[in-house]
Scaffold this motif. Structure first.
Motif, short mmCIF file in Angstrom:
data_model
loop_
_atom_site.label_atom_id
_atom_site.label_comp_id
_atom_site.label_asym_id
_atom_site.label_seq_id
_atom_site.Cartn_x
_atom_site.Cartn_y
_atom_site.Cartn_z
N ARG A 1 0.85 -1.20 0.00
CA ARG A 1 0.00 0.00 0.00
C ARG A 1 0.89 1.24 0.00
O ARG A 1 1.98 1.24 0.55
CB ARG A 1 -0.89 0.05 1.25
CG ARG A 1 -1.99 -0.97 1.30
CD ARG A 1 -2.92 -0.74 2.48
NE ARG A 1 -2.21 -0.80 3.76
CZ ARG A 1 -2.74 -0.42 4.92
NH1 ARG A 1 -3.95 0.08 4.97
NH2 ARG A 1 -2.05 -0.52 6.04
N ARG B 1 -3.78 0.25 -3.07
CA ARG B 1 -3.45 -1.09 -2.63
C ARG B 1 -3.31 -2.01 -3.85
O ARG B 1 -4.06 -1.88 -4.82
CB ARG B 1 -4.59 -1.61 -1.73
CG ARG B 1 -4.47 -3.07 -1.34
CD ARG B 1 -5.85 -3.62 -0.93
NE ARG B 1 -6.28 -3.08 0.34
CZ ARG B 1 -6.18 -3.72 1.50
NH1 ARG B 1 -5.66 -4.92 1.54
NH2 ARG B 1 -6.62 -3.18 2.61
N GLU C 1 -3.80 -5.45 -5.63
CA GLU C 1 -4.60 -6.68 -5.57
C GLU C 1 -4.42 -7.44 -6.87
O GLU C 1 -4.69 -6.91 -7.95
CB GLU C 1 -6.09 -6.34 -5.39
CG GLU C 1 -6.50 -6.08 -3.96
CD GLU C 1 -7.97 -5.67 -3.87
OE1 GLU C 1 -8.76 -6.11 -4.74
OE2 GLU C 1 -8.31 -4.90 -2.97
N ASP D 1 -7.81 2.47 -2.73
CA ASP D 1 -8.31 1.81 -1.53
C ASP D 1 -9.14 2.77 -0.68
O ASP D 1 -10.10 2.37 -0.03
CB ASP D 1 -7.10 1.30 -0.73
CG ASP D 1 -7.50 0.30 0.34
OD1 ASP D 1 -8.37 -0.53 0.07
OD2 ASP D 1 -6.92 0.35 1.45
N ASN E 1 -11.53 -0.12 7.31
CA ASN E 1 -10.74 0.84 6.53
C ASN E 1 -11.21 2.28 6.68
O ASN E 1 -11.24 3.03 5.71
CB ASN E 1 -10.76 0.42 5.04
CG ASN E 1 -9.61 1.04 4.26
OD1 ASN E 1 -8.62 1.50 4.83
ND2 ASN E 1 -9.72 1.05 2.95
#
Length: 320
Positions: free
Chosen positions: A181, A195, A197, A204, A250
């Motif tokens: 991140r 982020r 993925e 994010d 988050n």
């Protein structure tokens, strides 16, 4: 109390935009509007010019040292739209890679934690963020987040590689979870968290509090405690401390550290993440520390170009 332990006469011919110590604190890299990058040996209070690196065709905004496990490597970025990666081989510094994939000034470069390999984030005025990765064989791999910030990206900063809470939650002997991140700040007044993925970079989180361009962002170092912390500063004179206590929901909470009377250019954490250095248009560097009750207090300020340092002495604020 803070004291100035050393001043370095760089012999730059124009404004210095950045100065960074290497991992061991024995070398200093500087960059300037004079288009050069300089490296000094600053061991034992000395200052010996080791290298004067020429390759940029415009003001050089920022420099960043890679982790020494990859050798002596320095990245620089410039108004000339280029990122240059310099490497020392047998005592000589040379350009090892030049990235020209941006359409406008490249304002910020930041190396990822060394656990992720040799990986550099670059933020540009063209609004994009590039991620350059070197695996040790063949060319550098480039991934780009287009339109990360409308109008432009001013700053990038990586999150620590350890997942928040892993220090207390991790079963002993198990390798901690790594998560890629980083945070960015832009001319859209936004702070954004990105982020990775499945090899792709996704937005994010979008953090809104500033009312003008975000000039710098700094993700605080961590040893794996549950809270994640980011500092941001802006043209609006404000410095915010963002905290997230729970990775699953988050949600990030902003706390206003201080409202300055001028633009704030840079924020930088101490290695233990308990002191934040702030520098701004008032030509001062101020140091801030979080007290036990969660309030941020000014512990000292360093005036421009002077050896004398004023320390705040009202009440408890001079406690180091």
């Amino acid at each position: 109390m803070v004291s100035v332990i050393n001043t370095v006469d760089t012999s730059h011919e124009d404004m210095i935009h950045d100065a960074q110590m290497d991992y061991y604190g024995t070398r200093l890299a500087t960059c300037s509007s004079d288009r050069s990058v300089k490296i000094f040996d600053v061991k034992n209070g000395g200052q010996i010019l080791i290298a004067d690196l020429r390759g940029h065709e415009g003001p050089v905004w920022q420099v960043a040292w890679a982790h020494p496990m990859y050798g002596n490597i320095l990245a620089s970025c410039s108004y000339d739209r280029k990122v240059i990666i310099w490497k020392e081989e047998n005592g000589t510094w040379d350009k090892t890679y030049e990235y020209t994939g941006h359409d406008s000034s490249v304002n910020s470069v930041c190396w990822a934690p060394h656990d992720f390999g040799l990986m550099l984030a670059c933020g540009s005025s063209d609004g994009a963020i590039s991620l350059l990765t070197y695996t040790g064989d063949g060319p550098w791999d480039v991934k780009k987040i287009s339109n990360a910030h409308t109008i432009g990206c001013n700053a990038v900063s990586w999150a620590p590689s350890v997942v928040p809470g892993s220090l207390v939650d991790q079963p002993s002997g198990q390798r901690p979870n790594y998560i890629k991140r980083f945070v960015s700040g832009g001319c859209d007044n936004l702070v954004k968290i990105w982020r990775e993925e499945d090899g792709q970079w996704k937005e994010d989180q979008k953090l809104e509090a500033h009312s003008d361009w975000v000039r710098d962002v700094a993700w605080a170092p961590s040893i794996g405690l549950p809270t994640s912390t980011i500092a941001s500063c802006s043209q609006d004179g404000r410095v915010y401390i963002w905290t997230c206590d729970d990775l699953t929901n988050n949600s990030w909470t902003p706390k206003l550290l201080h409202k300055f009377n001028d633009v704030v250019w840079h924020v930088s954490w101490s290695i233990t993440a308990n002191i934040l250095a702030v520098s701004g248009g008032d030509n001062k560097v101020t140091l801030w520390k979080e007290s036990v009750d969660g309030q941020w207090a000014l512990i000292s300020d360093v005036n421009k170009g002077q050896g004398a340092v004023a320390s705040v002495t009202d009440g408890h604020q001079n406690e180091q």
